[in-house]
Design a protein around this motif. Sequence first.
Motif, PDB file in Angstrom:
ATOM      1  N   ARG A  14       0.911  -1.166  -0.438  1.00  8.13           N
ATOM      2  CA  ARG A  14       0.160  -0.173   0.008  1.00  8.13           C
ATOM      3  C   ARG A  14       1.143   1.109  -0.047  1.00  8.13           C
ATOM      4  O   ARG A  14       2.231   1.241   0.223  1.00  8.13           O
ATOM      5  CB  ARG A  14      -1.046  -0.215   1.193  1.00  8.13           C
ATOM      6  CG  ARG A  14      -2.156  -0.760   0.926  1.00  8.13           C
ATOM      7  CD  ARG A  14      -2.840  -0.627   1.968  1.00  8.13           C
ATOM      8  NE  ARG A  14      -1.727  -1.052   3.637  1.00  8.13           N
ATOM      9  CZ  ARG A  14      -2.287  -2.164   4.439  1.00  8.13           C
ATOM     10  NH1 ARG A  14      -2.550  -3.685   3.934  1.00  8.13           N
ATOM     11  NH2 ARG A  14      -1.151  -2.334   5.451  1.00  8.13           N
ATOM     12  N   LYS A  15       0.120   2.454  -0.147  1.00  6.88           N
ATOM     13  CA  LYS A  15       1.039   3.814  -0.166  1.00  6.88           C
ATOM     14  C   LYS A  15       1.347   4.227   0.600  1.00  6.88           C
ATOM     15  O   LYS A  15       1.005   4.551   2.659  1.00  6.88           O
ATOM     16  CB  LYS A  15       0.297   4.547  -1.164  1.00  6.88           C
ATOM     17  CG  LYS A  15      -0.050   6.081  -0.518  1.00  6.88           C
ATOM     18  CD  LYS A  15      -0.077   7.239  -0.763  1.00  6.88           C
ATOM     19  CE  LYS A  15       0.383   8.733  -1.572  1.00  6.88           C
ATOM     20  NZ  LYS A  15      -0.854   9.942  -1.872  1.00  6.88           N
ATOM     21  N   GLY A  16       3.038   4.184   0.759  1.00 11.89           N
ATOM     22  CA  GLY A  16       3.670   4.764   2.380  1.00 11.89           C
ATOM     23  C   GLY A  16       3.984   3.086   3.365  1.00 11.89           C
ATOM     24  O   GLY A  16       4.504   3.371   3.943  1.00 11.89           O
ATOM     25  N   ASP A  17       3.650   2.321   2.201  1.00  6.72           N
ATOM     26  CA  ASP A  17       4.688   0.783   2.943  1.00  6.72           C
ATOM     27  C   ASP A  17       5.441   1.185   3.338  1.00  6.72           C
ATOM     28  O   ASP A  17       6.584   1.481   1.774  1.00  6.72           O
ATOM     29  CB  ASP A  17       3.819  -0.106   2.451  1.00  6.72           C
ATOM     30  CG  ASP A  17       2.221  -0.696   3.527  1.00  6.72           C
ATOM     31  OD1 ASP A  17       2.214   0.094   4.511  1.00  6.72           O
ATOM     32  OD2 ASP A  17       1.859  -0.970   2.118  1.00  6.72           O
ATOM     33  N   ILE A  18       7.115   0.758   4.185  1.00  7.66           N
ATOM     34  CA  ILE A  18       8.304   0.219   4.097  1.00  7.66           C
ATOM     35  C   ILE A  18       7.953  -0.700   3.389  1.00  7.66           C
ATOM     36  O   ILE A  18       8.172  -1.822   3.861  1.00  7.66           O
ATOM     37  CB  ILE A  18       9.131   1.068   5.292  1.00  7.66           C
ATOM     38  CG1 ILE A  18       8.855   2.465   5.595  1.00  7.66           C
ATOM     39  CG2 ILE A  18      10.164   0.303   5.172  1.00  7.66           C
ATOM     40  CD1 ILE A  18       9.362   2.978   6.640  1.00  7.66           C
ATOM     41  N   ILE A  19       8.779  -1.098   2.031  1.00  4.30           N
ATOM     42  CA  ILE A  19       9.006  -2.247   1.886  1.00  4.30           C
ATOM     43  C   ILE A  19      10.647  -2.913   2.070  1.00  4.30           C
ATOM     44  O   ILE A  19      10.470  -4.194   2.815  1.00  4.30           O
ATOM     45  CB  ILE A  19       9.505  -2.269   0.021  1.00  4.30           C
ATOM     46  CG1 ILE A  19       8.166  -1.706  -0.654  1.00  4.30           C
ATOM     47  CG2 ILE A  19      10.012  -3.655  -0.758  1.00  4.30           C
ATOM     48  CD1 ILE A  19       8.438  -1.770  -2.200  1.00  4.30           C
ATOM     49  N   ALA A  20      11.514  -2.170   2.707  1.00  6.22           N
ATOM     50  CA  ALA A  20      12.614  -2.328   3.175  1.00  6.22           C
ATOM     51  C   ALA A  20      13.417  -1.341   3.520  1.00  6.22           C
ATOM     52  O   ALA A  20      13.476   0.008   2.992  1.00  6.22           O
ATOM     53  CB  ALA A  20      13.704  -3.348   2.035  1.00  6.22           C
ATOM     54  N   ARG A  21      13.934  -1.397   4.897  1.00  8.18           N
ATOM     55  CA  ARG A  21      15.191  -0.424   5.368  1.00  8.18           C
ATOM     56  C   ARG A  21      16.613  -0.516   4.884  1.00  8.18           C
ATOM     57  O   ARG A  21      16.864  -2.023   4.288  1.00  8.18           O
ATOM     58  CB  ARG A  21      15.286  -0.301   6.694  1.00  8.18           C
ATOM     59  CG  ARG A  21      13.556  -0.240   7.370  1.00  8.18           C
ATOM     60  CD  ARG A  21      12.858   0.428   9.390  1.00  8.18           C
ATOM     61  NE  ARG A  21      12.045   0.314   9.529  1.00  8.18           N
ATOM     62  CZ  ARG A  21      11.483   1.992   9.278  1.00  8.18           C
ATOM     63  NH1 ARG A  21      12.470   2.797   9.004  1.00  8.18           N
ATOM     64  NH2 ARG A  21      10.248   1.921   9.592  1.00  8.18           N
TER      65      ARG A  21
ATOM     66  N   GLY B 187      21.305  -7.964  -1.546  1.00  3.55           N
ATOM     67  CA  GLY B 187      20.904  -9.664  -1.090  1.00  3.55           C
ATOM     68  C   GLY B 187      21.060 -10.499  -1.440  1.00  3.55           C
ATOM     69  O   GLY B 187      21.393 -11.941  -0.670  1.00  3.55           O
ATOM     70  N   LEU B 188      20.235 -10.468  -2.373  1.00  2.00           N
ATOM     71  CA  LEU B 188      20.012 -11.909  -2.921  1.00  2.00           C
ATOM     72  C   LEU B 188      22.099 -12.100  -3.597  1.00  2.00           C
ATOM     73  O   LEU B 188      22.310 -13.846  -3.774  1.00  2.00           O
ATOM     74  CB  LEU B 188      19.639 -12.237  -4.512  1.00  2.00           C
ATOM     75  CG  LEU B 188      19.695 -12.969  -5.954  1.00  2.00           C
ATOM     76  CD1 LEU B 188      18.614 -14.017  -4.687  1.00  2.00           C
ATOM     77  CD2 LEU B 188      18.347 -12.555  -6.955  1.00  2.00           C
ATOM     78  N   LEU B 189      22.286 -11.288  -4.080  1.00  2.00           N
ATOM     79  CA  LEU B 189      23.745 -11.790  -5.554  1.00  2.00           C
ATOM     80  C   LEU B 189      25.015 -11.482  -4.671  1.00  2.00           C
ATOM     81  O   LEU B 189      26.042 -12.303  -4.458  1.00  2.00           O
ATOM     82  CB  LEU B 189      23.556 -10.704  -6.057  1.00  2.00           C
ATOM     83  CG  LEU B 189      22.345 -11.292  -7.382  1.00  2.00           C
ATOM     84  CD1 LEU B 189      22.663 -10.256  -8.575  1.00  2.00           C
ATOM     85  CD2 LEU B 189      22.342 -12.146  -8.047  1.00  2.00           C
ATOM     86  N   ALA B 190      25.226 -10.643  -2.834  1.00  2.16           N
ATOM     87  CA  ALA B 190      26.429 -10.376  -2.729  1.00  2.16           C
ATOM     88  C   ALA B 190      25.930  -9.863  -1.139  1.00  2.16           C
ATOM     89  O   ALA B 190      27.511 -10.165  -0.241  1.00  2.16           O
ATOM     90  CB  ALA B 190      26.359  -8.560  -3.092  1.00  2.16           C
ATOM     91  N   GLY B 191      25.230 -10.464  -0.225  1.00  6.70           N
ATOM     92  CA  GLY B 191      25.039 -11.471   0.548  1.00  6.70           C
ATOM     93  C   GLY B 191      25.047  -9.651   1.247  1.00  6.70           C
ATOM     94  O   GLY B 191      25.413  -8.899   2.670  1.00  6.70           O
ATOM     95  N   ILE B 192      24.689  -8.215   0.432  1.00  2.63           N
ATOM     96  CA  ILE B 192      25.007  -7.074   1.482  1.00  2.63           C
ATOM     97  C   ILE B 192      24.055  -6.640   1.901  1.00  2.63           C
ATOM     98  O   ILE B 192      22.502  -6.292   0.698  1.00  2.63           O
ATOM     99  CB  ILE B 192      26.013  -6.400  -0.194  1.00  2.63           C
ATOM    100  CG1 ILE B 192      27.065  -6.659   0.129  1.00  2.63           C
ATOM    101  CG2 ILE B 192      25.510  -5.064   0.404  1.00  2.63           C
ATOM    102  CD1 ILE B 192      27.872  -5.718  -1.055  1.00  2.63           C
ATOM    103  N   GLY B 193      22.819  -5.833   2.829  1.00  3.64           N
ATOM    104  CA  GLY B 193      21.848  -4.353   2.895  1.00  3.64           C
ATOM    105  C   GLY B 193      21.508  -3.291   1.899  1.00  3.64           C
ATOM    106  O   GLY B 193      22.430  -3.627   1.191  1.00  3.64           O
ATOM    107  N   GLU B 194      20.565  -3.272   1.659  1.00  4.64           N
ATOM    108  CA  GLU B 194      20.203  -2.164   0.693  1.00  4.64           C
ATOM    109  C   GLU B 194      20.726  -0.798   1.105  1.00  4.64           C
ATOM    110  O   GLU B 194      20.678  -1.108   2.467  1.00  4.64           O
ATOM    111  CB  GLU B 194      18.708  -1.571   1.080  1.00  4.64           C
ATOM    112  CG  GLU B 194      17.417  -3.622   0.531  1.00  4.64           C
ATOM    113  CD  GLU B 194      17.669  -3.364  -0.974  1.00  4.64           C
ATOM    114  OE1 GLU B 194      18.479  -2.403  -1.515  1.00  4.64           O
ATOM    115  OE2 GLU B 194      18.417  -4.674  -1.477  1.00  4.64           O
ATOM    116  N   THR B 195      21.517  -0.259   0.140  1.00  7.54           N
ATOM    117  CA  THR B 195      21.765   1.195   0.714  1.00  7.54           C
ATOM    118  C   THR B 195      21.368   2.043   0.699  1.00  7.54           C
ATOM    119  O   THR B 195      21.494   3.418   0.878  1.00  7.54           O
ATOM    120  CB  THR B 195      22.634   1.107  -0.477  1.00  7.54           C
ATOM    121  OG1 THR B 195      21.716   1.281  -1.670  1.00  7.54           O
ATOM    122  CG2 THR B 195      23.770  -0.343  -1.262  1.00  7.54           C
TER     123      THR B 195
END
Length: 462
Positions: free
Chosen positions: A317-324, A367-375
């Motif tokens: 929904r609008k305003g949802d945080i998909i990933a921090r 995260g899928l390819l390099a095991g790194i968190g979202e920037t």
Amino acid sequence: KLLHRGRLCANLNSSRSSAILVGSAKLLWWVHLAWALIGFVRIYLVFERKPREARLLQDLVVGAIYVGMLLSILAFVFGAPVGTLIATSGVFAIVLGLALQNTLSDVFSGIALTLGRPYVLGDWIVLSDGTEGRVVETNWRSTHLLTLAHNVVALPNSFLAKLGLTNVSSPEESHGLSVTIRLAPTKMPAIVADVMNAALQSSNTILREPPPVVAIKALDATAIEVDLFFRVANVGQRIPATNEIFDLVYRHSKSAGLRLATPPSSSILMNDLPNEETANLPEVTPIKLINAIPVFSALTDNEKEALAATVTVRTYRKGDIIARQGEMLPSLMIVRTGIIVRERGEDDAHPQEIGHLAPGHFFGETGLLAGIGETSTLRATSHVVVYEIDQQSFAPLLLDRPEMAEDLAAVLSARMSLGGSRTGQEHTESKFALLKAMQTIFHPAPFRRVSSAGRPGLQEGR
């Protein structure tokens, strides 16, 4: 007699020496007087915050002082008839003026342009004949423009004064643009306007203030014609911004099931045109979206179909945080519809927007390819639908297609450098470092399925 002649010669030589001495003194006096006046002009004749006008007026006054000094020396030092000389020089000036008519025209036009200040150094101007460029030099005779092709065009001031010009750098550097889009009348104009507004809002190039505007220009049985108005930071952003807007319009139109209208000159019959009742609206399926993304071009048709069969649909929904920011996503997410904004900042109340994701863009590859968190933090700014591909389904294809791994590493490196200043060498080094990290994750051990339990969003199934 000889003695008398000697005295006369001595007196004559003495008179000549005295005359030369007096003449030299007078000459030096007039020269130093002129220099003193010129010094006062340079020091005291100024315009506040107008250096070009001050310099021009100073040069004109200095020229008048030199002419006056020359005439004074001729009259008071050499005793020349200045009046006769001026009358004679007037005829010579007429002949010289006719011979130098074009040059004098350029000089006086340069004076008029300098006093009028229609532009200054560094401004981008567009002439009525289509010539445009940035002003890099102005002098008495011509103005030099640096064009988009990085060529310097020298325009005579008289030619420039006769043409109308538009200064796109005044009163500010930002520049307004507009593009016209024609869409088939298969949906209501209000829906078309909303889709076009979403395309503008998902742009990473145009300015947010003043906000972009969508205006429905025309409506008939063949097309809905829409004008998109927006501004860019400077003239150099015109081409990148226009290209991005056209790309986003295509993405959002496809996502919303809108068709581009046929050109006005097309010979298609009215009965053959689609309308709201007869239009066979295209459906954006996972396989169609995968086919449209260049990263998956290395896969065969069978591999694409197998990958599409594993897709899970998620909605936000609008305003949802998909990933921090810093959170690692276990799946590759492809945007189906909606707009996702990338934000950075420790304070959730005042985040900094650094980019947008539109239909066809993907995220989660860190995260899928390099095991790194979202920037950055990913937030839905409208109703968003994404297609999710988990690691277990994606990993075998990545090992079999190393060229796809290289493309994804390049995309990931560019994504990680977003908002920073990274050189080309650093970007290449980052790409190879990510490739090594991907090999470390995927090769040593069998792939493990990462549970998506607890992930935000509504899972609708495969």
